[in-house]
Design a protein around this motif. Sequence first.
Motif, PDB file in Angstrom:
ATOM      1  N   ILE A  11       0.788   4.998   0.744  1.00 17.81           N
ATOM      2  CA  ILE A  11      -0.102   5.826   1.552  1.00 17.81           C
ATOM      3  C   ILE A  11      -0.431   7.122   0.814  1.00 17.81           C
ATOM      4  O   ILE A  11       0.467   7.884   0.425  1.00 17.81           O
ATOM      5  CB  ILE A  11       0.517   6.136   2.927  1.00 17.81           C
ATOM      6  CG1 ILE A  11       0.951   4.831   3.634  1.00 17.81           C
ATOM      7  CG2 ILE A  11      -0.455   6.925   3.791  1.00 17.81           C
ATOM      8  CD1 ILE A  11      -0.155   3.826   3.823  1.00 17.81           C
TER       9      ILE A  11
ATOM     10  N   LEU B 298      -1.266   3.780  10.905  1.00 15.20           N
ATOM     11  CA  LEU B 298       0.156   3.559  10.636  1.00 15.20           C
ATOM     12  C   LEU B 298       0.882   3.080  11.882  1.00 15.20           C
ATOM     13  O   LEU B 298       1.699   2.145  11.825  1.00 15.20           O
ATOM     14  CB  LEU B 298       0.804   4.847  10.112  1.00 15.20           C
ATOM     15  CG  LEU B 298       0.429   5.266   8.689  1.00 15.20           C
ATOM     16  CD1 LEU B 298       1.021   6.637   8.363  1.00 15.20           C
ATOM     17  CD2 LEU B 298       0.908   4.237   7.664  1.00 15.20           C
TER      18      LEU B 298
ATOM     19  N   GLU C  64      -0.087  -0.600  12.580  1.00  9.15           N
ATOM     20  CA  GLU C  64       0.518  -1.569  11.664  1.00  9.15           C
ATOM     21  C   GLU C  64       2.013  -1.722  11.912  1.00  9.15           C
ATOM     22  O   GLU C  64       2.546  -2.829  11.843  1.00  9.15           O
ATOM     23  CB  GLU C  64       0.232  -1.182  10.210  1.00  9.15           C
ATOM     24  CG  GLU C  64      -1.237  -1.281   9.830  1.00  9.15           C
ATOM     25  CD  GLU C  64      -1.820  -2.642  10.174  1.00  9.15           C
ATOM     26  OE1 GLU C  64      -1.391  -3.640   9.565  1.00  9.15           O
ATOM     27  OE2 GLU C  64      -2.693  -2.713  11.060  1.00  9.15           O
TER      28      GLU C  64
ATOM     29  N   LEU D  84       4.059  -1.331   3.525  1.00 15.96           N
ATOM     30  CA  LEU D  84       3.603   0.048   3.349  1.00 15.96           C
ATOM     31  C   LEU D  84       4.746   0.927   2.850  1.00 15.96           C
ATOM     32  O   LEU D  84       5.892   0.770   3.274  1.00 15.96           O
ATOM     33  CB  LEU D  84       3.093   0.619   4.670  1.00 15.96           C
ATOM     34  CG  LEU D  84       2.040  -0.203   5.435  1.00 15.96           C
ATOM     35  CD1 LEU D  84       1.773   0.420   6.800  1.00 15.96           C
ATOM     36  CD2 LEU D  84       0.762  -0.316   4.625  1.00 15.96           C
TER      37      LEU D  84
ATOM     38  N   ALA E 195       0.841  -1.190   0.000  1.00 12.81           N
ATOM     39  CA  ALA E 195       0.000   0.000   0.000  1.00 12.81           C
ATOM     40  C   ALA E 195       0.881   1.246   0.000  1.00 12.81           C
ATOM     41  O   ALA E 195       1.748   1.408   0.868  1.00 12.81           O
ATOM     42  CB  ALA E 195      -0.924   0.007   1.210  1.00 12.81           C
TER      43      ALA E 195
ATOM     44  N   ILE F 243      -5.034  -0.576   4.143  1.00 14.35           N
ATOM     45  CA  ILE F 243      -3.714  -0.493   4.775  1.00 14.35           C
ATOM     46  C   ILE F 243      -3.498  -1.675   5.713  1.00 14.35           C
ATOM     47  O   ILE F 243      -2.426  -2.303   5.717  1.00 14.35           O
ATOM     48  CB  ILE F 243      -3.565   0.853   5.522  1.00 14.35           C
ATOM     49  CG1 ILE F 243      -3.519   2.002   4.509  1.00 14.35           C
ATOM     50  CG2 ILE F 243      -2.321   0.861   6.408  1.00 14.35           C
ATOM     51  CD1 ILE F 243      -3.652   3.379   5.115  1.00 14.35           C
TER      52      ILE F 243
ATOM     53  N   SER G 188      -5.854   5.647   1.048  1.00  8.85           N
ATOM     54  CA  SER G 188      -5.924   6.241   2.385  1.00  8.85           C
ATOM     55  C   SER G 188      -6.972   5.502   3.220  1.00  8.85           C
ATOM     56  O   SER G 188      -7.401   5.989   4.259  1.00  8.85           O
ATOM     57  CB  SER G 188      -6.282   7.734   2.296  1.00  8.85           C
ATOM     58  OG  SER G 188      -7.509   7.916   1.608  1.00  8.85           O
TER      59      SER G 188
END
Length: 202
Positions: A5, A65, A68, A41, A3, A35, A30
């Motif tokens: 971002i 974020l 993760e 990422l 992904a 995500i 987003s």
Amino acid sequence: MIAIIDYDTGNTKNVAKALHAIGVENVLTSDAEVIRNADGLILPGVGAFPLAMEELRKRNLIDVLKEEVANGKPLLGVCLGMQLLLEGSYEHSYTEGLGFIKGKCRAIPDKEGFPVPHMGWNELIITNKSPLTENLESKYVYFVHSYYADCEKEYINAVANYSIPVPAMIRNGNVYGAQFHPEKSSTVGLGILKKFKEVVYA
């Protein structure tokens, strides 16, 4: 799937194109669920630190974020995206960052013969090996930035000599940063993205 971002910053198309070139499925998003379901990422970025953090906040991306990363998902920050990994930045006024790597973002000091922004191809000097630094010693990559990551040596994997030794690659666990643009650094940059792919799918 990786992904990329999306927080309304530049260079996302070039990042996606580079990932496609090395055979990596990717999506610009987003969406928190996308995500969470991604294998890795990438946080790209061009522009100003305060505006970038405000966009991440508006899109409710900061918490996802952090979740993760805490769960061990690999994250690569590129250019401004690398700076956002730090505790904060003194660009314009002090702004808190994501805090994944201890350190602050500061202006590159003025020095005759070293114009700011630092723009162009510079040689990498490896200072601490990481999964992304293999075979990178003395390779050239492309920089465009006016601020640098002021952090402890333990987090710095590579530097480029300019008016100061500019931290070019940083790392803390599953969080990686590249101050330069891998997606604009020809075969060397694609090689770095391939190494990140190997980290993601190890």
